[in-house]
Motif scaffolding. Structure first.
Motif, PDB file in Angstrom:
ATOM      1  N   ARG A  84      29.225 -15.507  25.197  1.00  0.00           N
ATOM      2  CA  ARG A  84      29.414 -14.083  25.449  1.00  0.00           C
ATOM      3  C   ARG A  84      30.701 -13.792  26.219  1.00  0.00           C
ATOM      4  O   ARG A  84      31.041 -14.484  27.166  1.00  0.00           O
ATOM      5  CB  ARG A  84      28.224 -13.530  26.217  1.00  0.00           C
ATOM      6  N   GLN A  85      31.331 -12.726  25.789  1.00  0.00           N
ATOM      7  CA  GLN A  85      32.488 -12.221  26.495  1.00  0.00           C
ATOM      8  C   GLN A  85      32.162 -10.827  27.021  1.00  0.00           C
ATOM      9  O   GLN A  85      31.372 -10.101  26.401  1.00  0.00           O
ATOM     10  CB  GLN A  85      33.711 -12.201  25.569  1.00  0.00           C
ATOM     11  N   ASN A 131      38.652 -15.058  20.646  1.00  0.00           N
ATOM     12  CA  ASN A 131      38.389 -13.704  21.163  1.00  0.00           C
ATOM     13  C   ASN A 131      37.297 -13.055  20.322  1.00  0.00           C
ATOM     14  O   ASN A 131      37.546 -12.579  19.214  1.00  0.00           O
ATOM     15  CB  ASN A 131      39.656 -12.854  21.125  1.00  0.00           C
ATOM     16  N   MET A 171      30.888  -7.399  25.073  1.00  0.00           N
ATOM     17  CA  MET A 171      30.658  -7.666  23.653  1.00  0.00           C
ATOM     18  C   MET A 171      29.320  -7.115  23.175  1.00  0.00           C
ATOM     19  O   MET A 171      29.221  -6.557  22.079  1.00  0.00           O
ATOM     20  CB  MET A 171      30.708  -9.173  23.398  1.00  0.00           C
ATOM     21  N   MET A 209      35.928 -10.393  20.887  1.00  0.00           N
ATOM     22  CA  MET A 209      36.065  -8.940  20.951  1.00  0.00           C
ATOM     23  C   MET A 209      37.107  -8.419  19.966  1.00  0.00           C
ATOM     24  O   MET A 209      37.415  -7.237  19.937  1.00  0.00           O
ATOM     25  CB  MET A 209      36.464  -8.514  22.372  1.00  0.00           C
TER      26      MET A 209
END
Length: 524
Positions: A60-61, A29, A64, A31
């Motif tokens: 990429r999430q 994660n 973000m 984030m």
């Protein structure tokens, strides 16, 4: 102790391969913030690790890229703050918001101007150039302060307006004159967007070559307007009256003190500007501490030169809601405290918002015994610290006392706070040197019993106090501090009277003058 997470450690050392592996690992994660509130992308921007940054972006999430950290800063703003141009370019190319603001409403473009980085500014010119920070400053005003004509020209070409005032009503033109940014000032003048009267700013009238060096900076028009009042306005009006400037609620003296412009401050004072002019209530309320005077600004900035300058021109020490002496004591600024004391600051001043049974100034120096001693030497009252409503009886719990906000705080309660309790021994030991017969309440006794080396302090308070000590207190009460050093007494005794030594002087070292000479010096 905070343990750095693996991905943050890998970014810090620039291990891009490991970062990529961790970023693409199922279940990772990106984030999830670290303890300080940063994401891995902030870490990469801070350390300028472009390869790590690309690896993070590849995994990429959602959300973000523009995620804001604890103080509202985006990864782009972090890169700008650190002058990491390559990181900023990567972030912008991948869709970072160039107008993202931190908690002070500062944009990346604003920060680039603050850093005086033309290359960084050039990459951010697609941003909104006229956004302003929480105090109303624009990117152009920051460029003016840095005296960067190159950046000013880029901003104006990109649409920056030079007539946007900040929260004080001050425009970039005024800022250029106030800060002595002559190159930026001349550049703005060439654009012809301000009336030529601005050139006659009080601060730099003598500095501009195109005008007579001997010009009268105090010249007045028929209606009483001066060059200073003309320069202080923030619009394009032809005439500015004194009443209008008073209504604006702030003076150039305050601005000079706030921004540490010592040359400007000195020029204004020499021109007869009132050192005790106060901010309007509306302006004062913009500050959490409700400051009012230029002296307060200088004390808050720990600007010793400005403090001395203002005091020498008659600045009063008691006009602010929170006295400047308390601010200086809280900062531990010994020079500032000394200057204020020399100019009559009241060490026993009462502040309505601080309901204590002892002088509230003690609260601000309770962890600094040398500073506390300086204040005691200047008349700070120590006796109230030993007056307790509970005496040797059991005291109520601290939690129950703290819940009652209407009651008066006593000294033993104040020193029981976790941040002060470890200083109780030295504090009480010092205070006992400035009082006669007093009693220690049960809470103070408990504190002194908690540490074996403090037992002698408890014994020190047991009556009777030594006669030499009581005589010292009586003499200090009768003789003003400034005359104490002039008494015709042996040096060891003078040092004892001035609390430079705590033990009684050796009688063999004392040779007393005639009694009549001593009494004469005592009462003149």
């Amino acid at each position: 102790m905070y343990e750095e997470e693996p991905i943050f450690q890998a970014i810090r050392v620039g291990d891009a391969a490991r970062v990529k592996a961790l970023a693409l690992k199922p279940g990772t994660n990106l984030m999830l913030p670290s303890k300080p509130g940063w994401l891995p992308i902030h870490q990469a921007a801070w350390y300028g690790q472009t390869a790590c940054l690309k690896a993070l972006i590849s995994g990429r999430q959602p959300g973000m890229l523009n995620k804001r950290a604890a103080h509202g800063e985006s990864a782009l703003l972090v890169a700008v703050q650190r002058d990491n141009l390559d990181c900023a370019l990567i972030l912008l190319e991948n869709g970072a918001d160039p107008d993202s603001m931190n908690s002070d409403k500062e944009t990346p473009l604003y920060k680039a101007c603050e850093r005086c980085n033309p290359a960084m500014v050039a990459t951010l010119l697609n941003a909104a150039v006229n956004l302003h920070c929480i105090q109303g400053w624009t990117a152009l005003q920051e460029a003016v302060v840095r005296n960067s004509v190159e950046i000013c020209e880029m901003l104006i070409s990109a649409g920056a307006k030079i007539n946007i005032p900040n929260m004080y009503g001050i425009s970039p033109m005024f800022t250029a004159a106030q800060t002595g940014s002559m190159d930026a000032l001349c550049f703005l003048i060439k654009h012809g967007l301000y009336c030529v009267h601005f050139i006659y700013n009080l601060y730099y009238l003598k500095s501009i070559r195109h005008f007579p060096v001997g010009a009268d900076i105090n010249t007045q028009a028929a209606d009483g307007n001066t060059a200073l009042y003309e320069a202080a306005k923030n619009r394009h009006e032809e005439v500015t009256s004194k009443a209008r400037v008073r209504r604006c609620g702030i003076s150039p003296l305050h601005l000079a003190a706030e921004r540490n412009r010592d040359e400007v401050l000195e020029m204004l004072l020499e021109a007869g500007y009132d050192p005790n002019m106060m901010l309007s209530e509306e302006r004062s309320n913009l500050y959490e501490d409700r400051r009012r005077t230029a002296l307060y600004f200088s004390v808050a900035n720990v600007n010793v030169y400005a403090i001395r300058l203002l005091l020498s021109h008659g600045a009063a020490t008691d006009l602010d809601t929170l006295p400047p002496l308390m601010v200086a004591a809280r900062q531990g600024a010994v020079q500032s405290v000394t200057l204020l004391l020399e100019h009559g600051a009241d060490v026993n001043v009462i502040v309505p918002s601080l309901t204590t049974s002892f002088p509230p100034l003690i609260m601000f120096c309770s962890r600094d015994p040398p500073l506390l001693k300086l204040l005691l030497d200047h008349g700070l009252k120590a006796t109230p610290c030993f007056i307790c409503s509970y005496g040797d009886k059991p005291h109520p719990s601290l939690s129950s006392q703290s819940e009652d906000r209407t009651r008066t705080m006593e000294f033993c309660e104040m020193v029981s706070s976790p941040t002060v309790s470890r200083w109780v021994g030295p504090i009480v030991d010092l205070l006992l040197d400035y009082v006669g017969h007093v009693s220690l309440c049960s809470r103070l006794v408990d504190h002194l019993d908690s540490y074996s080396e403090w037992s002698r302090i408890k014994d020190k308070a047991v009556p009777p106090r030594p006669l030499m000590h009581l005589c010292r207190l009586r003499i200090r009460c009768l003789v003003p501090k400034r005359r104490l050093k002039r008494l015709p007494l042996p040096p060891p005794l003078l040092r004892f009277l001035q609390h430079e030594i705590h033990e009684d002087p050796d009688p063999d070292e004392l040779e007393f003058p005639e009694y009549s000479d001593f009494t004469h010096q005592l009462y003149i």
